[in-house]
Design an enzyme around this catalytic site. Structure first.
Site, PDB file in Angstrom:
ATOM      1  N   HIS A 168      -2.277  -3.938   5.022  1.00 42.26           N
ATOM      2  CA  HIS A 168      -2.106  -3.537   6.427  1.00 42.26           C
ATOM      3  C   HIS A 168      -3.459  -3.207   7.031  1.00 42.26           C
ATOM      4  O   HIS A 168      -4.356  -2.705   6.341  1.00 42.26           O
ATOM      5  CB  HIS A 168      -1.160  -2.334   6.539  1.00 42.26           C
TER       6      HIS A 168
ATOM      7  N   ASP B 200       0.394   3.769   1.693  1.00 40.42           N
ATOM      8  CA  ASP B 200       0.338   4.349   3.036  1.00 40.42           C
ATOM      9  C   ASP B 200       1.738   4.686   3.571  1.00 40.42           C
ATOM     10  O   ASP B 200       2.643   3.844   3.523  1.00 40.42           O
ATOM     11  CB  ASP B 200      -0.359   3.349   3.972  1.00 40.42           C
TER      12      ASP B 200
ATOM     13  N   CYS C 214       0.840  -1.199   0.000  1.00 39.79           N
ATOM     14  CA  CYS C 214       0.000   0.000   0.000  1.00 39.79           C
ATOM     15  C   CYS C 214       0.878   1.253   0.000  1.00 39.79           C
ATOM     16  O   CYS C 214       1.976   1.259   0.549  1.00 39.79           O
ATOM     17  CB  CYS C 214      -0.912   0.006   1.232  1.00 39.79           C
TER      18      CYS C 214
HETATM   19 CO    CO Z   1      -3.472   1.213   2.992  1.00 39.99          CO
END
Ligand code: CO
Length: 231
Positions: free
Chosen positions: A112, A58, A56
């Protein structure tokens, strides 16, 4: 008329962040050169990553940091909610390059918990362009809605959807002709599904390790003998 040029204002926290990145880079280069004087010469020659990491975007899930790996170990593709979409030439190209040119031994799809993309996909709020991307996660929800809706509450459903999304993306990797052809010819890569827990810093292996066509539903299996002459 020319547009005004942006200027850095170091009293602004965000501009300070940019200055810190440069300072951090200098510190990194100096530290490595001291610890291992040949490091950058080796890096400049070639890369030999053992793993393609699909994770991801993120900011808290930085692949090198959370696996304590060095530059050169992971070939990385990251996008919102670690999706492998069959029409996304970006991820397909990363897979093709990693498998056929870098000869990676492993492909890891790592999601996650508390993934903003997954949480957004579970809501009805319209967010704009990204809705088109997040719809892929709504499709995962629909596939597994019986299991998800049997769970007691929203946080439990969100955690499970993060895991199910990883499962589906692992299968999406395996459905590609690139991976199936490599299995047949080289017996690699192994494809893994992992989830990173932001609260503990630990990675959980979902144990969806896939290394052959037999693990795929029949409709997705390519008959490689028939397909060979197309390559
Ligand atoms: Co994410």
């Amino acid at each position: 008329m020319s547009e005004p040029k942006p200027t850095l204002n170091l009293n602004d926290m965000h501009d300070l962040a940019v200055a810190r990145m440069f300072a951090g880079n200098q510190a990194f280069a100096e530290r490595i050169a001291q610890e291992d004087p040949e490091f950058f010469a080796r890096q400049a020659r070639q890369q030999e990553p053992h793993t393609l990491w699909i994770g991801c975007s993120d900011s808290r899930v930085s692949s090198d940091v959370i696996t304590n790996t060095d530059p050169g170990n992971l070939f990385v593709h990251r996008n919102v909610a670690n999706l492998v979409v069959h029409t996304d030439f970006n991820v397909l190209s990363a897979i093709d390059y990693a498998v056929n040119h870098l000869h990676v031994q492993h492909i890891v799809v790592c999601g996650h918990y508390q993934c903003g993309g997954v949480l957004a996909a579970m809501q009805a709020t319209e967010m704009g362009l990204i809705d088109n991307w997040l719809r892929n996660i709504k499709d995962v929800y629909r596939l597994h809605s019986a299991e998800l809706e049997a769970l007691p509450d929203q946080p439990a459903r969100a955690r499970r959807l993060v895991e199910l999304n990883v499962f589906e993306q692992v299968y999406n990797v395996c459905k590609t002709s690139t991976v199936q052809k490599s299995w047949r010819e080289h017996g690699r890569p192994f494809v893994h599904g992992w989830v990173y827990d932001l609260e503990t810093g630990l990675i959980k292996d979902l144990e969806v390790n896939v290394s052959g066509r037999r693990d795929l539903e029949e409709i997705y299996r390519f008959d490689m003998d028939k397909a060979l002459h197309h390559d």
